[in-house]
Design an enzyme around this catalytic site. Structure first.
Site, PDB file in Angstrom:
ATOM      1  N   HIS A 186       1.508   4.020  -2.770  1.00  7.64           N
ATOM      2  CA  HIS A 186       2.858   3.488  -2.577  1.00  7.64           C
ATOM      3  C   HIS A 186       2.786   2.112  -1.917  1.00  7.64           C
ATOM      4  O   HIS A 186       3.404   1.150  -2.386  1.00  7.64           O
ATOM      5  CB  HIS A 186       3.661   4.466  -1.716  1.00  7.64           C
ATOM      6  N   GLU A 187       2.031   2.006  -0.828  1.00  8.87           N
ATOM      7  CA  GLU A 187       1.935   0.722  -0.127  1.00  8.87           C
ATOM      8  C   GLU A 187       1.210  -0.312  -0.967  1.00  8.87           C
ATOM      9  O   GLU A 187       1.555  -1.499  -0.948  1.00  8.87           O
ATOM     10  CB  GLU A 187       1.250   0.913   1.226  1.00  8.87           C
ATOM     11  N   HIS A 220       3.620  -1.853  -3.337  1.00 10.17           N
ATOM     12  CA  HIS A 220       4.382  -2.928  -2.695  1.00 10.17           C
ATOM     13  C   HIS A 220       3.564  -4.218  -2.707  1.00 10.17           C
ATOM     14  O   HIS A 220       4.080  -5.297  -3.016  1.00 10.17           O
ATOM     15  CB  HIS A 220       4.728  -2.559  -1.254  1.00 10.17           C
ATOM     16  N   HIS A 272      11.376  -0.573  -4.008  1.00 15.10           N
ATOM     17  CA  HIS A 272      11.669   0.829  -4.291  1.00 15.10           C
ATOM     18  C   HIS A 272      12.556   0.958  -5.531  1.00 15.10           C
ATOM     19  O   HIS A 272      13.392   0.095  -5.799  1.00 15.10           O
ATOM     20  CB  HIS A 272      12.338   1.481  -3.084  1.00 15.10           C
TER      21      HIS A 272
END
Length: 234
Positions: A134-135, A138, A144
């Site tokens: 997830h990070e 980014h 998101h």
């Protein structure tokens, strides 16, 4: 738990903090407020592509991590590499690189900033391969999923159920959706109870309440497709 559920828990209860002059948007995206700093929020600042068609992202891992932590973070990298042109490589001489550290909480800057770029994976609170992926997404340039400009066609935000000081985490932006459908199952989607003040839902799907929003396993098929679209993987 979705990856974002785990991130929220780590960041809220461990009081995630980053360097002075930097704030967190959407709960885990670091944004610098310093004059002249590179701003990539809701637009893409892409890592460079090699002549061989791959996007090589150099990284360093803090010596504070133990062997299991390192394996967890590297598994998150592998989840992104599978079926995409992105490759994470240990830094040797590269100017731009991710410096992955067990700072306070789980967070990342958006896209490439230039030079050393911090990414926090606190141990043990952030230690799952899904949170790592997830990070890293980014860092690749993705916000998101429910921040998409067209999100109101797919979900309803229950503003009255959200912690009053966290309403800003539910903003929407003029995002580049890369001509892809809305992805309820994206690794980058908030869960149904994200930032709930009283245990009631904060994000409700318009299709059916049985739709699973977000997850913690790794990038969805559409997440990977979007990576390939954004970086023109061919």
């Amino acid at each position: 738990m979705t990856a974002m559920d785990q991130i929220i828990e780590a960041n809220e209860y461990e009081a995630a903090s980053i360097t002075e002059g930097t704030t967190l948007r959407e709960g885990d995206i670091a944004v610098s407020n310093r004059m002249g700093s590179k701003t990539c929020f809701a637009r893409s600042c892409l890592w460079s592509k090699s002549v061989d068609g791959h996007v090589y992202i150099a990284y360093t891992l803090s010596p504070e991590y133990n062997e299991l932590d390192e394996k967890t973070i590297m598994k998150g990298m592998e989840l992104i590499e599978e079926d995409t042109c992105v490759r994470f490589v240990p830094r040797t001489h590269q100017r731009d690189y991710l410096d992955i550290q067990p700072k306070s909480g789980c967070w990342s800057y958006l896209g490439v900033r230039g030079g050393r770029q911090a990414l926090s994976m606190q141990t043990p609170d952030c230690m799952s391969s899904g949170v790592a992926a997830h990070e890293l997404m980014h860092a690749l340039g993705f916000v998101h999923e429910q921040s998409r400009a067209d999100r109101d066609n797919y979900v309803t935000i229950k503003w009255s159920n959200i912690w009053k000081d966290r309403l800003r985490n539910f903003e929407k932006f003029k995002t580049n959706n890369l001509d892809t459908p809305y992805d309820y199952g994206s690794l980058m989607h908030f869960g149904m109870y994200a930032y709930s003040e009283d245990g009631d839902p904060t994000v409700v799907p318009k299709t059916s309440w049985s739709v699973q929003m977000g997850q913690g396993y790794g990038p969805s098929r559409l997440d990977k497709f979007k990576i390939n679209q954004l970086y023109k993987c061919g």
